[in-house]
Design a protein around this motif. Structure first.
Motif, PDB file in Angstrom:
ATOM      1  N   MET A 144      43.020  53.633  40.325  1.00 31.29           N
ATOM      2  CA  MET A 144      43.139  52.334  40.979  1.00 31.29           C
ATOM      3  C   MET A 144      42.916  51.234  39.947  1.00 31.29           C
ATOM      4  N   ASN A 145      43.949  50.447  39.703  1.00 32.41           N
ATOM      5  CA  ASN A 145      43.881  49.424  38.659  1.00 32.41           C
ATOM      6  C   ASN A 145      43.036  48.255  39.125  1.00 32.41           C
ATOM      7  N   SER A 146      42.160  47.790  38.278  1.00 34.13           N
ATOM      8  CA  SER A 146      41.264  46.696  38.647  1.00 34.13           C
ATOM      9  C   SER A 146      41.811  45.335  38.272  1.00 34.13           C
ATOM     10  N   THR A 147      42.939  45.278  37.588  1.00 30.54           N
ATOM     11  CA  THR A 147      43.554  44.011  37.208  1.00 30.54           C
ATOM     12  C   THR A 147      44.848  43.844  37.983  1.00 30.54           C
ATOM     13  N   GLN A 148      45.011  42.737  38.689  1.00 33.49           N
ATOM     14  CA  GLN A 148      46.158  42.518  39.548  1.00 33.49           C
ATOM     15  C   GLN A 148      46.769  41.153  39.265  1.00 33.49           C
ATOM     16  N   SER A 149      48.106  41.074  39.410  1.00 34.24           N
ATOM     17  CA  SER A 149      48.788  39.795  39.210  1.00 34.24           C
ATOM     18  C   SER A 149      48.880  39.013  40.515  1.00 34.24           C
ATOM     19  N   SER A 150      48.825  39.708  41.645  1.00 32.56           N
ATOM     20  CA  SER A 150      48.871  39.062  42.948  1.00 32.56           C
ATOM     21  C   SER A 150      47.453  38.822  43.450  1.00 32.56           C
ATOM     22  N   PRO A 151      47.290  37.964  44.474  1.00 29.25           N
ATOM     23  CA  PRO A 151      45.956  37.694  45.006  1.00 29.25           C
ATOM     24  C   PRO A 151      45.260  38.978  45.462  1.00 29.25           C
ATOM     25  N   VAL A 152      43.974  39.041  45.223  1.00 26.86           N
ATOM     26  CA  VAL A 152      43.178  40.214  45.566  1.00 26.86           C
ATOM     27  C   VAL A 152      43.048  40.330  47.085  1.00 26.86           C
ATOM     28  N   ARG A 197      37.723  29.929  46.934  1.00 24.08           N
ATOM     29  CA  ARG A 197      38.219  30.208  45.587  1.00 24.08           C
ATOM     30  C   ARG A 197      39.349  31.224  45.612  1.00 24.08           C
ATOM     31  N   SER A 198      40.118  31.237  44.533  1.00 21.07           N
ATOM     32  CA  SER A 198      41.233  32.170  44.388  1.00 21.07           C
ATOM     33  C   SER A 198      40.796  33.356  43.541  1.00 21.07           C
ATOM     34  N   TYR A 199      41.133  34.564  44.018  1.00 23.67           N
ATOM     35  CA  TYR A 199      40.803  35.799  43.302  1.00 23.67           C
ATOM     36  C   TYR A 199      42.107  36.545  43.011  1.00 23.67           C
ATOM     37  N   CYS A 200      42.474  36.561  41.734  1.00 19.88           N
ATOM     38  CA  CYS A 200      43.743  37.186  41.367  1.00 19.88           C
ATOM     39  C   CYS A 200      43.556  38.379  40.424  1.00 19.88           C
ATOM     40  N   GLY A 201      42.363  38.852  40.274  1.00 22.43           N
ATOM     41  CA  GLY A 201      42.086  40.013  39.427  1.00 22.43           C
ATOM     42  C   GLY A 201      41.340  39.602  38.170  1.00 22.43           C
ATOM     43  N   PRO A 202      40.461  40.489  37.664  1.00 19.52           N
ATOM     44  CA  PRO A 202      40.119  41.818  38.208  1.00 19.52           C
ATOM     45  C   PRO A 202      39.395  41.738  39.543  1.00 19.52           C
ATOM     46  N   ARG A 230      31.394  35.812  41.859  1.00 21.52           N
ATOM     47  CA  ARG A 230      31.810  34.583  41.184  1.00 21.52           C
ATOM     48  C   ARG A 230      32.485  34.857  39.844  1.00 21.52           C
ATOM     49  N   LEU A 231      32.140  35.956  39.222  1.00 22.04           N
ATOM     50  CA  LEU A 231      32.755  36.317  37.936  1.00 22.04           C
ATOM     51  C   LEU A 231      34.228  36.671  38.086  1.00 22.04           C
ATOM     52  N   LEU A 232      34.678  36.938  39.304  1.00 22.64           N
ATOM     53  CA  LEU A 232      36.058  37.351  39.560  1.00 22.64           C
ATOM     54  C   LEU A 232      36.959  36.189  39.957  1.00 22.64           C
ATOM     55  N   VAL A 233      36.405  34.992  40.016  1.00 17.27           N
ATOM     56  CA  VAL A 233      37.188  33.812  40.413  1.00 17.27           C
ATOM     57  C   VAL A 233      38.164  33.426  39.312  1.00 17.27           C
ATOM     58  N   CYS A 234      39.375  33.077  39.721  1.00 12.38           N
ATOM     59  CA  CYS A 234      40.375  32.594  38.764  1.00 12.38           C
ATOM     60  C   CYS A 234      40.206  31.079  38.620  1.00 12.38           C
ATOM     61  N   GLY A 235      39.419  30.663  37.675  1.00 13.02           N
ATOM     62  CA  GLY A 235      39.172  29.245  37.477  1.00 13.02           C
ATOM     63  C   GLY A 235      37.738  28.979  37.076  1.00 13.02           C
ATOM     64  N   ASP A 236      37.431  27.702  36.931  1.00 20.63           N
ATOM     65  CA  ASP A 236      36.091  27.291  36.517  1.00 20.63           C
ATOM     66  C   ASP A 236      35.121  27.396  37.692  1.00 20.63           C
ATOM     67  N   THR A 237      33.977  28.024  37.458  1.00 19.12           N
ATOM     68  CA  THR A 237      32.983  28.226  38.527  1.00 19.12           C
ATOM     69  C   THR A 237      31.659  27.526  38.220  1.00 19.12           C
ATOM     70  N   GLN A 238      31.685  26.547  37.336  1.00 14.79           N
ATOM     71  CA  GLN A 238      30.448  25.871  36.962  1.00 14.79           C
ATOM     72  C   GLN A 238      29.821  25.158  38.158  1.00 14.79           C
ATOM     73  N   VAL A 239      30.661  24.482  38.953  1.00 11.58           N
ATOM     74  CA  VAL A 239      30.151  23.790  40.141  1.00 11.58           C
ATOM     75  C   VAL A 239      29.586  24.789  41.142  1.00 11.58           C
ATOM     76  N   ASP A 240      30.278  25.914  41.299  1.00  9.75           N
ATOM     77  CA  ASP A 240      29.804  26.950  42.220  1.00  9.75           C
ATOM     78  C   ASP A 240      28.422  27.446  41.812  1.00  9.75           C
ATOM     79  N   SER A 241      28.221  27.652  40.520  1.00 13.05           N
ATOM     80  CA  SER A 241      26.936  28.143  40.022  1.00 13.05           C
ATOM     81  C   SER A 241      25.832  27.127  40.277  1.00 13.05           C
ATOM     82  N   ILE A 242      26.140  25.846  40.065  1.00 14.11           N
ATOM     83  CA  ILE A 242      25.140  24.795  40.286  1.00 14.11           C
ATOM     84  C   ILE A 242      24.765  24.719  41.761  1.00 14.11           C
TER      85      ILE A 242
END
Length: 313
Positions: free
Chosen positions: A1-9, A166-171, A185-197
């Motif tokens: 099972m591949n953990s990296t995907q091009s389409s939304p998770v 948030r958008s999750y597009c892989g892994p 949060r590590l799987l989000v496609c984009g900046d998550t600095q605000v989410d962490s704060i």
């Protein structure tokens, strides 16, 4: 099972402690026994409080709600973790992941809010014993319970709502035993600095607000006890010993979890897993052993069950 995907998770893979190999079965047995004791102990407390009129005081009313919180808190994590020990690949849908995340955080915060309400109950019982019945009425207790659950929901909403948007597009591999916010949060496609704060701010508000209120209650209790005689001090200490023990374990365990976030991932996961089970496991044990009412009722229940079994034979 591949953990990296091009389409939304559409699902997440819960990695958990897969690298432990054969040791997983040992952990499976340990956590299965712990979960059984957690359910059994908390169900026992709920049953006793609901059926025995002698346990109708505010302390038992709060303990009853704390037992419900502990049962939900462990049920959203431990059964999934146990199934992960038995399968090669553990998956969870995206909506299911966020539901688990919400329930886990909500119950965690609500549990501490209930401990705060119990600290206020102990404060009134020791510092204003003559007015205790007038202050801790049923409507006041209900208001404190509703406030605890509402506070938990308010502190939980920002973190989970931002994670859902948030958008999750892989892994799509969550390196934890459940949908932990920081791991997802590590799987989000984009900046998550605000989410962490936002997540850190919500956690600090929940911990500091409840922690400061509990600490204030016990400072006032300590001042009152210092003015008492030896016999009164012993009685006052026994009144809040069980609650103080649970609070100490809960907040010290939470501190270890936050400190472990700077450690290697496997250590952080193990500490977090232990934290999720230790407090709910110890709560019914501590309150049953420290309180003479519940202790004697448990003994009576065991004797009655033993007599019924003998009569059936």
């Amino acid at each position: 099972m591949n953990s990296t995907q091009s389409s939304p998770v559409t699902f997440f893979i819960i990695q958990g402690l897969a690298s432990l190999g054969e040791k997983k079965m040992v952990l499976f047995i340990i956590f299965l026994l712990a979960y059984t004791i957690i359910l059994g102990g908390n169900i026992m407390i709920i049953y006793l409080v609901r059926t025995d009129p002698k346990l109708g005081s505010p302390m038992y009313f709060f303990l009853h709600n704390l037992s419900i919180v502990d049962m939900i808190y462990t049920t959203v994590t431990i059964p999934n973790m146990l199934s992960g020990f038995l399968t090669e690949v553990k998956t969870v849908s995206v909506p299911g992941c966020f539901i688990q995340m919400y329930c886990f955080i909500h119950m965690s915060v609500t549990g501490r809010a209930l401990l705060t309400a119990m600290a206020y109950d102990r404060y009134v019982a020791i510092c204003n014993p003559l007015r205790y019945a007038a202050v801790m009425t049923r409507p006041v207790c209900l208001l404190l319970i509703i406030g605890a659950w509402t506070f938990g929901a308010i502190c939980t909403f920002p973190t989970t709502s931002m994670a859902m948007q948030r958008s999750y597009c892989g892994p799509n591999v969550v390196r934890h035993c459940w949908c932990d916010p920081s791991s997802v949060r590590l799987l989000v496609c984009g900046d998550t600095q605000v989410d962490s704060i936002v997540s850190l701010s919500s956690a600090l508000i929940a911990l500091l607000t409840t922690g400061v209120l509990i600490l204030t209650s016990y400072i006032l209790i300590g001042v009152k006890i210092a003015k008492m005689g030896a016999a009164q001090r012993l009685k006052a200490f026994s009144t809040c010993a069980a609650h103080l023990t649970v609070v100490s374990i809960s907040y010290s365990s939470a501190s270890f979890v936050y400190i472990s976030y700077r450690a290697i991932k496997k250590v952080r996961i193990i500490v977090s897993v232990l934290y999720s089970a230790v407090t709910p496991f110890l709560n019914p044990v501590i309150y049953s052993l420290r309180n003479k009412d519940t202790k004697w009722y448990v003994i009576i229940l065991v004797i009655n069950q033993y007599q019924r079994n003998n009569s059936n034979c």
